[in-house]
Design a protein around this motif. Sequence first.
Motif, PDB file in Angstrom:
ATOM      1  N   TYR A 239       0.786  -1.229   0.000  1.00 18.24           N
ATOM      2  CA  TYR A 239       0.000   0.000   0.000  1.00 18.24           C
ATOM      3  C   TYR A 239       0.827   1.294   0.000  1.00 18.24           C
ATOM      4  O   TYR A 239       0.396   2.290  -0.571  1.00 18.24           O
ATOM      5  CB  TYR A 239      -0.955   0.021   1.201  1.00 18.24           C
ATOM      6  CG  TYR A 239      -2.191  -0.797   0.960  1.00 18.24           C
ATOM      7  CD1 TYR A 239      -3.379  -0.202   0.561  1.00 18.24           C
ATOM      8  CD2 TYR A 239      -2.177  -2.177   1.108  1.00 18.24           C
ATOM      9  CE1 TYR A 239      -4.518  -0.949   0.322  1.00 18.24           C
ATOM     10  CE2 TYR A 239      -3.308  -2.936   0.876  1.00 18.24           C
ATOM     11  CZ  TYR A 239      -4.470  -2.315   0.481  1.00 18.24           C
ATOM     12  OH  TYR A 239      -5.603  -3.062   0.229  1.00 18.24           O
ATOM     13  N   CYS A 240       1.949   1.290   0.679  1.00 19.56           N
ATOM     14  CA  CYS A 240       2.758   2.517   0.747  1.00 19.56           C
ATOM     15  C   CYS A 240       4.245   2.149   0.833  1.00 19.56           C
ATOM     16  O   CYS A 240       4.890   2.350   1.860  1.00 19.56           O
ATOM     17  CB  CYS A 240       2.330   3.397   1.915  1.00 19.56           C
ATOM     18  SG  CYS A 240       2.205   2.561   3.525  1.00 19.56           S
ATOM     19  N   PRO A 241       4.773   1.598  -0.259  1.00 19.99           N
ATOM     20  CA  PRO A 241       6.133   1.064  -0.235  1.00 19.99           C
ATOM     21  C   PRO A 241       7.221   2.086   0.092  1.00 19.99           C
ATOM     22  O   PRO A 241       8.309   1.697   0.516  1.00 19.99           O
ATOM     23  CB  PRO A 241       6.311   0.496  -1.641  1.00 19.99           C
ATOM     24  CG  PRO A 241       5.230   1.075  -2.471  1.00 19.99           C
ATOM     25  CD  PRO A 241       4.120   1.444  -1.548  1.00 19.99           C
ATOM     26  N   LYS A 242       6.928   3.367  -0.029  1.00 15.18           N
ATOM     27  CA  LYS A 242       7.963   4.361   0.296  1.00 15.18           C
ATOM     28  C   LYS A 242       8.343   4.319   1.771  1.00 15.18           C
ATOM     29  O   LYS A 242       9.403   4.784   2.155  1.00 15.18           O
ATOM     30  CB  LYS A 242       7.515   5.763  -0.105  1.00 15.18           C
ATOM     31  CG  LYS A 242       6.408   6.349   0.735  1.00 15.18           C
ATOM     32  CD  LYS A 242       6.041   7.744   0.268  1.00 15.18           C
ATOM     33  CE  LYS A 242       4.983   8.365   1.153  1.00 15.18           C
ATOM     34  NZ  LYS A 242       4.667   9.722   0.716  1.00 15.18           N
ATOM     35  N   TRP A 243       7.503   3.737   2.615  1.00 16.87           N
ATOM     36  CA  TRP A 243       7.767   3.666   4.048  1.00 16.87           C
ATOM     37  C   TRP A 243       8.389   2.336   4.476  1.00 16.87           C
ATOM     38  O   TRP A 243       8.728   2.160   5.644  1.00 16.87           O
ATOM     39  CB  TRP A 243       6.476   3.888   4.834  1.00 16.87           C
ATOM     40  CG  TRP A 243       5.900   5.239   4.609  1.00 16.87           C
ATOM     41  CD1 TRP A 243       4.725   5.536   3.981  1.00 16.87           C
ATOM     42  CD2 TRP A 243       6.464   6.492   4.984  1.00 16.87           C
ATOM     43  NE1 TRP A 243       4.535   6.892   3.940  1.00 16.87           N
ATOM     44  CE2 TRP A 243       5.591   7.501   4.553  1.00 16.87           C
ATOM     45  CE3 TRP A 243       7.637   6.858   5.641  1.00 16.87           C
ATOM     46  CZ2 TRP A 243       5.847   8.852   4.760  1.00 16.87           C
ATOM     47  CZ3 TRP A 243       7.888   8.209   5.851  1.00 16.87           C
ATOM     48  CH2 TRP A 243       7.004   9.181   5.412  1.00 16.87           C
ATOM     49  N   ARG A 244       8.550   1.410   3.548  1.00 19.91           N
ATOM     50  CA  ARG A 244       9.019   0.069   3.915  1.00 19.91           C
ATOM     51  C   ARG A 244      10.360   0.087   4.645  1.00 19.91           C
ATOM     52  O   ARG A 244      10.515  -0.503   5.709  1.00 19.91           O
ATOM     53  CB  ARG A 244       9.100  -0.839   2.700  1.00 19.91           C
ATOM     54  CG  ARG A 244       9.445  -2.289   3.071  1.00 19.91           C
ATOM     55  CD  ARG A 244       9.493  -3.192   1.847  1.00 19.91           C
ATOM     56  NE  ARG A 244       9.750  -4.551   2.230  1.00 19.91           N
ATOM     57  CZ  ARG A 244      10.947  -5.036   2.568  1.00 19.91           C
ATOM     58  NH1 ARG A 244      11.995  -4.243   2.570  1.00 19.91           N
ATOM     59  NH2 ARG A 244      11.103  -6.305   2.905  1.00 19.91           N
ATOM     60  N   SER A 245      11.348   0.765   4.079  1.00 20.05           N
ATOM     61  CA  SER A 245      12.679   0.754   4.708  1.00 20.05           C
ATOM     62  C   SER A 245      12.648   1.400   6.085  1.00 20.05           C
ATOM     63  O   SER A 245      13.308   0.931   7.009  1.00 20.05           O
ATOM     64  CB  SER A 245      13.721   1.412   3.806  1.00 20.05           C
ATOM     65  OG  SER A 245      13.386   2.757   3.564  1.00 20.05           O
ATOM     66  N   GLN A 246      11.856   2.446   6.258  1.00 18.26           N
ATOM     67  CA  GLN A 246      11.752   3.098   7.566  1.00 18.26           C
ATOM     68  C   GLN A 246      11.121   2.160   8.586  1.00 18.26           C
ATOM     69  O   GLN A 246      11.595   2.055   9.721  1.00 18.26           O
ATOM     70  CB  GLN A 246      10.922   4.372   7.457  1.00 18.26           C
ATOM     71  CG  GLN A 246      10.704   5.056   8.802  1.00 18.26           C
ATOM     72  CD  GLN A 246       9.813   6.275   8.684  1.00 18.26           C
ATOM     73  OE1 GLN A 246       9.981   7.081   7.784  1.00 18.26           O
ATOM     74  NE2 GLN A 246       8.860   6.406   9.600  1.00 18.26           N
ATOM     75  N   VAL A 247      10.063   1.475   8.203  1.00 21.15           N
ATOM     76  CA  VAL A 247       9.378   0.553   9.111  1.00 21.15           C
ATOM     77  C   VAL A 247      10.306  -0.605   9.485  1.00 21.15           C
ATOM     78  O   VAL A 247      10.447  -0.943  10.667  1.00 21.15           O
ATOM     79  CB  VAL A 247       8.061   0.029   8.486  1.00 21.15           C
ATOM     80  CG1 VAL A 247       7.486  -1.141   9.280  1.00 21.15           C
ATOM     81  CG2 VAL A 247       7.044   1.161   8.384  1.00 21.15           C
ATOM     82  N   VAL A 248      10.967  -1.180   8.506  1.00 19.69           N
ATOM     83  CA  VAL A 248      11.889  -2.290   8.775  1.00 19.69           C
ATOM     84  C   VAL A 248      13.024  -1.823   9.676  1.00 19.69           C
ATOM     85  O   VAL A 248      13.389  -2.509  10.637  1.00 19.69           O
ATOM     86  CB  VAL A 248      12.427  -2.891   7.454  1.00 19.69           C
ATOM     87  CG1 VAL A 248      13.573  -3.852   7.713  1.00 19.69           C
ATOM     88  CG2 VAL A 248      11.304  -3.595   6.699  1.00 19.69           C
ATOM     89  N   GLU A 249      13.566  -0.640   9.403  1.00 20.68           N
ATOM     90  CA  GLU A 249      14.661  -0.109  10.227  1.00 20.68           C
ATOM     91  C   GLU A 249      14.201   0.115  11.667  1.00 20.68           C
ATOM     92  O   GLU A 249      14.920  -0.220  12.605  1.00 20.68           O
ATOM     93  CB  GLU A 249      15.194   1.194   9.634  1.00 20.68           C
ATOM     94  CG  GLU A 249      16.324   1.800  10.420  1.00 20.68           C
ATOM     95  CD  GLU A 249      17.531   0.889  10.603  1.00 20.68           C
ATOM     96  OE1 GLU A 249      18.171   0.941  11.671  1.00 20.68           O
ATOM     97  OE2 GLU A 249      17.836   0.099   9.688  1.00 20.68           O
ATOM     98  N   GLU A 250      13.013   0.668  11.850  1.00 18.55           N
ATOM     99  CA  GLU A 250      12.502   0.883  13.206  1.00 18.55           C
ATOM    100  C   GLU A 250      12.339  -0.442  13.939  1.00 18.55           C
ATOM    101  O   GLU A 250      12.729  -0.570  15.104  1.00 18.55           O
ATOM    102  CB  GLU A 250      11.167   1.625  13.177  1.00 18.55           C
ATOM    103  CG  GLU A 250      10.611   1.850  14.570  1.00 18.55           C
ATOM    104  CD  GLU A 250       9.250   2.512  14.606  1.00 18.55           C
ATOM    105  OE1 GLU A 250       8.621   2.472  15.683  1.00 18.55           O
ATOM    106  OE2 GLU A 250       8.793   3.052  13.580  1.00 18.55           O
ATOM    107  N   LEU A 251      11.776  -1.423  13.264  1.00 19.31           N
ATOM    108  CA  LEU A 251      11.584  -2.726  13.909  1.00 19.31           C
ATOM    109  C   LEU A 251      12.919  -3.394  14.209  1.00 19.31           C
ATOM    110  O   LEU A 251      13.079  -4.003  15.278  1.00 19.31           O
ATOM    111  CB  LEU A 251      10.705  -3.620  13.039  1.00 19.31           C
ATOM    112  CG  LEU A 251       9.251  -3.169  12.908  1.00 19.31           C
ATOM    113  CD1 LEU A 251       8.524  -4.027  11.877  1.00 19.31           C
ATOM    114  CD2 LEU A 251       8.543  -3.192  14.251  1.00 19.31           C
ATOM    115  N   ARG A 252      13.877  -3.272  13.330  1.00 17.53           N
ATOM    116  CA  ARG A 252      15.197  -3.867  13.571  1.00 17.53           C
ATOM    117  C   ARG A 252      15.917  -3.168  14.715  1.00 17.53           C
ATOM    118  O   ARG A 252      16.526  -3.809  15.563  1.00 17.53           O
ATOM    119  CB  ARG A 252      16.045  -3.817  12.301  1.00 17.53           C
ATOM    120  CG  ARG A 252      15.662  -4.873  11.306  1.00 17.53           C
ATOM    121  CD  ARG A 252      16.628  -4.943  10.163  1.00 17.53           C
ATOM    122  NE  ARG A 252      16.209  -5.998   9.251  1.00 17.53           N
ATOM    123  CZ  ARG A 252      16.361  -5.958   7.949  1.00 17.53           C
ATOM    124  NH1 ARG A 252      16.947  -4.919   7.380  1.00 17.53           N
ATOM    125  NH2 ARG A 252      15.940  -6.960   7.202  1.00 17.53           N
TER     126      ARG A 252
END
Length: 132
Positions: A114-127
């Motif tokens: 739905y909003c792939p521009k946020w994928r790296s940010q979300v993954v980085e936050e979770l990591r």
Amino acid sequence: MHTRTATALAAALLLTACSPAGTDAKPKPSPTLSRRERFLAAVDQADLQSWNEKHPPENELMEYPEKWCTALNNGHSVKWMFHGDDDRLYPNGWTWGTKEADAHELLILAVKAYCPKWRSQVVEELRSSGDY
């Protein structure tokens, strides 16, 4: 002997006629899937353990992806969405629930569709929090 030769020749001609090299046929384009279809297919493939006994109804599950993207667009974090004062964005229903690790996976699948521009940010936050 002539029967074997004729059969072999017929088989060779049939194979040649069916081969892609002997035709100008173009491959059919694969159908384009909607965001919803991509997300639901990814969820099915993920086999989230939280839902082994009770899978959420599709209409309830589909309430989350766009809300998550809106929250991310408004500058909110995963922690805010899932553990803030108002945890309405945590994927739970009246008759189903989601363990936190599965909720994180679900969020990533939704963001990807739905909003792939946020994928790296979300993954980085979770990591960085040790949650992924």
